[in-house]
Design a protein around this motif. Structure first.
Motif, short mmCIF file in Angstrom:
data_model
loop_
_atom_site.label_atom_id
_atom_site.label_comp_id
_atom_site.label_asym_id
_atom_site.label_seq_id
_atom_site.Cartn_x
_atom_site.Cartn_y
_atom_site.Cartn_z
N THR A 66 0.86 -1.19 0.00
CA THR A 66 0.00 0.00 0.00
C THR A 66 0.89 1.24 0.00
OG1 THR A 66 -0.04 0.20 2.41
CG2 THR A 66 -1.66 -1.29 1.41
N ARG A 71 -2.55 3.91 5.15
CA ARG A 71 -3.47 3.37 4.14
C ARG A 71 -3.68 1.88 4.35
NH1 ARG A 71 -5.33 7.29 -0.09
NH2 ARG A 71 -3.89 8.99 0.20
N ALA A 72 -2.65 1.18 4.81
CA ALA A 72 -2.82 -0.25 5.08
C ALA A 72 -3.84 -0.46 6.19
CB ALA A 72 -1.47 -0.87 5.47
N THR A 75 -7.42 0.60 4.86
CA THR A 75 -7.94 -0.41 3.93
C THR A 75 -8.26 -1.71 4.66
OG1 THR A 75 -6.61 0.53 2.15
CG2 THR A 75 -7.41 -1.72 1.84
N GLU A 225 -2.61 -5.00 -7.30
CA GLU A 225 -2.48 -5.45 -5.91
C GLU A 225 -3.75 -6.13 -5.41
OE1 GLU A 225 1.02 -5.32 -5.95
OE2 GLU A 225 0.65 -5.17 -3.80
N ARG A 228 -6.71 -4.46 -3.74
CA ARG A 228 -6.68 -3.94 -2.36
C ARG A 228 -5.86 -2.66 -2.23
NH1 ARG A 228 -6.14 -9.97 0.39
NH2 ARG A 228 -8.29 -10.51 -0.09
N ALA A 229 -5.18 -2.26 -3.27
CA ALA A 229 -4.36 -1.03 -3.21
C ALA A 229 -4.35 -0.41 -4.60
CB ALA A 229 -2.95 -1.37 -2.74
N GLU A 233 1.75 0.72 -9.12
CA GLU A 233 2.65 0.21 -8.09
C GLU A 233 3.93 1.04 -8.03
OE1 GLU A 233 1.44 -1.61 -10.60
OE2 GLU A 233 0.58 -3.49 -9.85
N ARG B 71 -5.32 7.49 -7.17
CA ARG B 71 -5.84 7.93 -5.86
C ARG B 71 -6.33 9.37 -5.93
NH1 ARG B 71 -5.35 3.92 -1.32
NH2 ARG B 71 -3.91 2.43 -2.19
#
Lengths: 460, 460
Positions: A66, A71-72, A75, A225, A228-229, A233, B71
């Motif tokens: 993430t 943010r981890a 989420t 990801e 989930r993110a 990347e 984002r």
């Protein structure tokens, strides 16, 4: 400059820097593409995921990268709550979690969820029984940090995970402060972490969701990801983060012993060197590099400035440095003194000389701040003055109300009572803490014109 | 290797690399801290924000840094919709937006919002009148890209912004593909962009919200970046991103002329060098570096592999490369051929020789792919065979259905009809496109056993 604020952000590890530079050349392209540069980027990302999973102790397909630890957490909490929405809408957190967890909990409450905060002991640790008592049939998720970010206290994660497992509730562990030292033990279900806490670059967090844990990613869909993110990347930073994690793990056994000894020096010697200091956090079950203490009659912000001038970067959970002017929620939950608070968090490789120099300058710095504020000397209390049974500290900020209380106290007869009027939120925490440190009785508070009256009775 | 996929990710600009290295030393600490390292980090962040705002043409306090362009779009769309929730729950997007916008729109629909997709011309451009027609009294937000990421067509942003302004509706511009070339003109309200598209590092997006635009950030609260981008700031990457933006802007006037000439060569010469090719996108109103064409009777994935073997990195919106096996929504909305699609997007500094070499190898590569697939030769159609009025291409993927159609077509009498049976979604787009390219009549489709029957009448 001695940088003693690793718990905020650790300096970039040399290995991370090297890995970042190499990956800037090989990992900038889109890993979803089929041409050579895309395949190289994909290989770097896959290898980083494998290595991170090994360090965490999970499967590679359970781990996503993430953009940050925050943010981890956001989420992970939102996804786990949504995944178990049919079970119920109850969330358990400890009272001393990182703000990213508490803000997630507030957002959940705003949407109609209910939240239980598990209290902590004066050491900052939760009890597994506290989590057991909080569990309900509609509990969707429990969250617990592996160790506290302000005071370093290690939490009983494995025991709490077992309590949660027995109830069929997933536990999300915020491992931000501890992952560099080793994997998180126990049967947790989700885990969040942040690379810049272990010497990786900014811009990388980890979110692990164990297979079998119900999870429904929230927000707009995205193919990257595992959904989930979202977003492209950040492969160079991911590669650097994982390289750094492996490097600090290789040093962890040795450095943990060395740093623990250095923080132990601070724990033991600060109370002897500086009068009216309370060292907080668990003395045994703690992170190697963090030690936190609070100084009576000291304004935390001024103390930080003075330490900065002496060449030390530390942080403070003191009310006086926070933009919101409320004391640290962690110190508040622990019920310890918050004024003049200092957190020392040593990065890997901290030199012993720097710690010794810190111990050498600290007493003079604290005394200087107290002098400026007109605080009473600890060894020689101010000469008794006629008892002023009411101390009007309205409009005065921490630590003035406590200083004013201490000034009049010698003139109060044993059995007599002082009313401290204050409109500073920190007084609610610091006046009881002063009473406990001084062996005086804190009677309680009551509303007063323009603020609150805090009642203190002299016992001796 | 000639990297021709800058629209996916541009290689890191040398200036970005230098700035990143410098900022790794000075910008790693927490900018919220009061000690020297924190203040240095804060100064770097503030200076980067000022410089980015100048490049965008906004105030510094209107701009936040996000972890990616995706984002920025997600946050911008969700925040603007929530900020105007009382006005209504209607969103307008163009049919050719980036997936981050379309996924945001889907998420909004899933929560009960309604979405209007504005169609595009065959060039890929919207009409301001299309937005005017879509506006409703309950429209909370309109979104439009500054230029299309797959075909390079520039959108009439200033005109659409004026239409929206007249209706009191904010316009969010996705400037991901164009911000490196210059600021977005017109009275837009919000703007999103992505640093790795202009040669900055991964991990940095921009979100601009003009003063006076109602905006309610969604998700858990956070103190950083005005509450619009939670998590620890990635200052080294932000510094590098902004340094790169300034550097590419300084080169933009010269490079835009040079790259436009190179893509013009491709636009003009590919149709002469390769039979049965359609160059798509607006020939005039377009980004300097992007040119896109589609090749009949070609499998896009195979074409990309062959070009990669020849040393060219390009991408494709062809159905055959997408993980979902559906044709690019952009090409579909434009109504152009999607099979054998190639997007060439030139990074700054692309060498003329590389473009010439691309033009030299492309004909042979396309011919080779067509040979393997048994496609009909364009110049010498396959000898007429007895008419097979039904072509059964069930179970066969793009471009086989069109190839089979082309094979039997010479044997069809003028005025006769062919039924192509196919269960590949791409056929719905590509069979009409083939008819248009060949001057034959596309009659329509009808359900058939196991798929769809596409009817084509021979006109000549």
């Amino acid at each position: 400059m001695a940088y003693f604020d690793a718990a905020s952000a650790a300096p970039l590890h040399p290995v991370a820097r090297q890995a970042l530079l190499a990956a800037l050349d090989d990992g900038w392209a889109d890993p979803a593409r089929l041409y050579r540069e895309g395949r190289k980027a994909r290989m770097l990302l896959d290898a980083a995921r494998e290595a991170a999973a090994e360090a965490v102790g999970c499967r590679a397909d359970e781990l996503v990268f993430t953009p940050s630890g925050t943010r981890a957490v956001h989420t992970g909490v939102a996804g786990a709550l949504a995944g178990r929405r049919r079970v119920g809408r109850h969330l358990i957190v400890s009272a001393v979690e990182h703000s990213s967890v508490l803000h997630s909990a507030e957002a959940f409450e705003a949407e109609g969820g209910s939240v239980t905060q598990v209290p902590v002991h004066r050491t900052g640790a939760v009890s597994p029984s506290g989590y057991a008592a909080a569990l309900r049939t509609d509990t969707a998720l429990a969250v617990l940090q592996s160790a506290n970010h302000e005071v370093g206290t290690a939490q009983p994660v494995a025991e709490v995970a077992e309590v949660c497992r027995a109830a069929g509730v997933p536990l999300l562990v915020d491992a931000a402060q501890s992952l560099g030292w080793g994997p998180v033990e126990g049967g947790w279900s989700l885990l969040a972490a942040s690379a810049h806490k272990w010497g990786g670059p900014s811009g990388v967090g980890l979110l692990v969701v164990r297979k079998g844990v119900r999870f429904a990613a929230q927000g707009p869909a995205d193919e990257r990801e595992s959904g989930r993110a979202p977003g492209f990347e950040n492969i160079p930073a991911v590669v650097a983060a994982v390289a750094s994690l492996r490097a600090v793990r290789a040093e962890a056994a040795q450095e943990s012993v060395r740093l623990r000894e250095l923080t132990e020096r601070i724990r033991a010697r600060v109370p002897r060197l500086v009068p009216d200091v309370e060292v907080v956090g668990d003395p045994e079950h703690r992170l190697p590099g963090i030690v936190t203490f609070s100084c009576l009659y000291v304004d935390g912000e001024t103390l930080l400035h003075e330490l900065d001038r002496e060449g030390f970067a530390v942080s403070s959970g003191s009310s006086c440095t926070s933009s919101t002017l409320t004391p640290s929620h962690v110190l508040k939950a622990m019920g310890v003194l918050s004024e003049g608070n200092v957190r020392v968090s040593l990065p890997l490789g901290t030199a012993e000389e720097d710690v010794e120099r810190f111990l050498a300058v600290l007493p003079g710095v604290v005394a200087g701040v107290r002098d400026k504020l007109g605080a009473p000397a600890a060894a020689a209390p101010a000469a008794a003055e006629p008892a002023a049974l009411v101390v009007d500290a309205l409009g005065k900020r921490c630590p003035i109300p406590v200083i004013e209380l201490a000034k009049v106290f010698p003139g109060v007869p044993v059995g007599g009572t002082v009313r401290v009027l204050s409109d500073d939120e920190a007084a609610r925490l610091d006046i009881p803490a002063w009473c406990e440190m001084r062996g005086q009785e804190y009677v309680g508070e009551e509303p007063a014109d323009g603020g609150t009256a805090y009642l203190v009775r002299r016992l001796g």
